[in-house]
Write a protein that holds these residues in place. Structure first.
Motif, short mmCIF file in Angstrom:
data_model
loop_
_atom_site.label_atom_id
_atom_site.label_comp_id
_atom_site.label_asym_id
_atom_site.label_seq_id
_atom_site.Cartn_x
_atom_site.Cartn_y
_atom_site.Cartn_z
N CYS A 160 0.85 -1.19 0.00
CA CYS A 160 0.00 0.00 0.00
C CYS A 160 0.88 1.24 0.00
CB CYS A 160 -0.95 0.01 1.20
SG CYS A 160 -0.13 0.02 2.80
N TYR A 168 -3.55 3.56 -0.55
CA TYR A 168 -3.86 2.99 -1.85
C TYR A 168 -3.19 1.62 -1.98
CZ TYR A 168 -4.85 7.92 -2.65
OH TYR A 168 -5.33 9.21 -2.54
N ASN A 169 -4.02 0.59 -2.15
CA ASN A 169 -3.49 -0.76 -2.28
C ASN A 169 -2.96 -1.00 -3.70
OD1 ASN A 169 -4.13 -1.57 0.37
ND2 ASN A 169 -6.26 -1.94 -0.23
N ALA A 170 -1.91 -1.83 -3.79
CA ALA A 170 -1.28 -2.10 -5.08
C ALA A 170 -0.50 -3.41 -4.99
CB ALA A 170 -0.36 -0.95 -5.46
N ILE A 187 -2.79 0.74 -9.32
CA ILE A 187 -3.27 1.84 -8.47
C ILE A 187 -4.26 2.67 -9.27
CG2 ILE A 187 -2.58 3.83 -7.07
CD1 ILE A 187 0.22 2.64 -6.95
N SER A 191 -6.00 8.29 -7.66
CA SER A 191 -5.24 8.34 -6.41
C SER A 191 -4.30 9.54 -6.39
CB SER A 191 -4.43 7.05 -6.24
OG SER A 191 -3.52 6.90 -7.30
N THR A 228 -4.41 2.92 -15.26
CA THR A 228 -4.10 3.00 -13.82
C THR A 228 -2.73 3.64 -13.67
OG1 THR A 228 -3.09 0.79 -13.85
CG2 THR A 228 -5.44 0.93 -13.29
#
Length: 254
Positions: A160, A168-170, A187, A191, A228
């Motif tokens: 994150c 933000y998770n990734a 992402i 964001s 993204t």
């Protein structure tokens, strides 16, 4: 001058033979043989030797300084490992790096702990500076660690990116060896990520537990194929020069 020395050194035996022949000719044909004394001949030999055999000067103070620096760095790593063990978040198995293969230098390392020491697959491997990789193969007395700077990781590690209260998770999907950057993808485009934002594990995917520092955002790009954002991350730990690590032990509940 250096090229001349190398040339003479390469053909030193030929010139030595020529020198001997010339000295014999001088002894036979010069009437006043006293002109060619042993000291003169000795001087010629010494001069030729100096030309064909370059002098090697050993700077012992620099060697000693280099050894001391190496010992200081090793002591620093041991102290950092002790500091890591004082972190009550996890339980660690301390390990030393046994070897790094030249062909897989940027992919894996071998550590001196294995199945008999409680090591299991997928355990996180860290230093005091952050995550360096995970256990990918185990043997009775040693294990293989897949490093984060491998161009193709076997597993996608969930992470994150934190920007203040925003998280933000990734996923880690690779490593750019040319620019020395970790590649984090998936992402969402909306964001708000800035250079310098912290990147940590988030515990999703059940590979690595959450809360381990990975590094900091170095660059942010748009991925045109997926619409993204792609984040390039500078690792917090120096993976290229690790000697001691901690393997996070125990079953982690996510």
């Amino acid at each position: 001058m250096k090229r001349i020395r190398l040339f003479l050194h390469k053909y030193r035996y030929f010139y030595s033979l020529v020198l001997v022949v010339l000295m014999l000719v001088a002894v036979l044909f010069f009437k006043d043989k006293e002109l060619i004394s042993a000291n003169v001949l000795k001087g010629y030999v010494i001069n030729i030797q100096e030309m064909v055999t370059p002098k090697v000067e050993v700077n012992y103070s620099e060697i000693t300084k280099s050894i001391n620096n190496g010992l200081e760095n090793e002591l620093k790593e041991l102290n950092e490992l002790l500091e890591l063990n004082n972190n009550t978040s996890f339980t660690y198995i301390n390990a030393s790096v046994l070897s790094r293969n030249v062909n897989t230098y940027f992919s894996v390392v071998t550590i001196d702990k294995g199945k008999s020491d409680g090591i299991d697959n997928d355990m996180a491997v860290v230093t005091n500076d952050g995550l360096v990789g995970y256990i990918s193969k185990i043997y009775d007395s040693y294990s293989i660690v897949s490093l984060l700077n491998s161009k193709s990781l076997d597993k996608k590690i969930a992470v994150c990116v934190t920007n203040g209260e925003n998280i933000y998770n990734a996923n880690i999907t690779g490593y750019d060896l040319e620019n020395d950057e970790l590649i984090v993808t998936s992402i969402r485009s909306t964001s708000k990520i800035n250079i310098g934002d912290k990147v940590m594990t988030n515990g999703l995917g059940k590979v690595i537990p959450s809360g381990i520092l990975i590094g900091y955002v170095k660059n942010v790009e748009m991925d045109e194929d997926t619409s993204t954002k792609k984040v390039m991350v500078e690792l917090s730990s120096n993976i290229d020069n690790i000697k001691y690590v901690g393997v996070i032990k125990g079953v982690i509940e996510w």
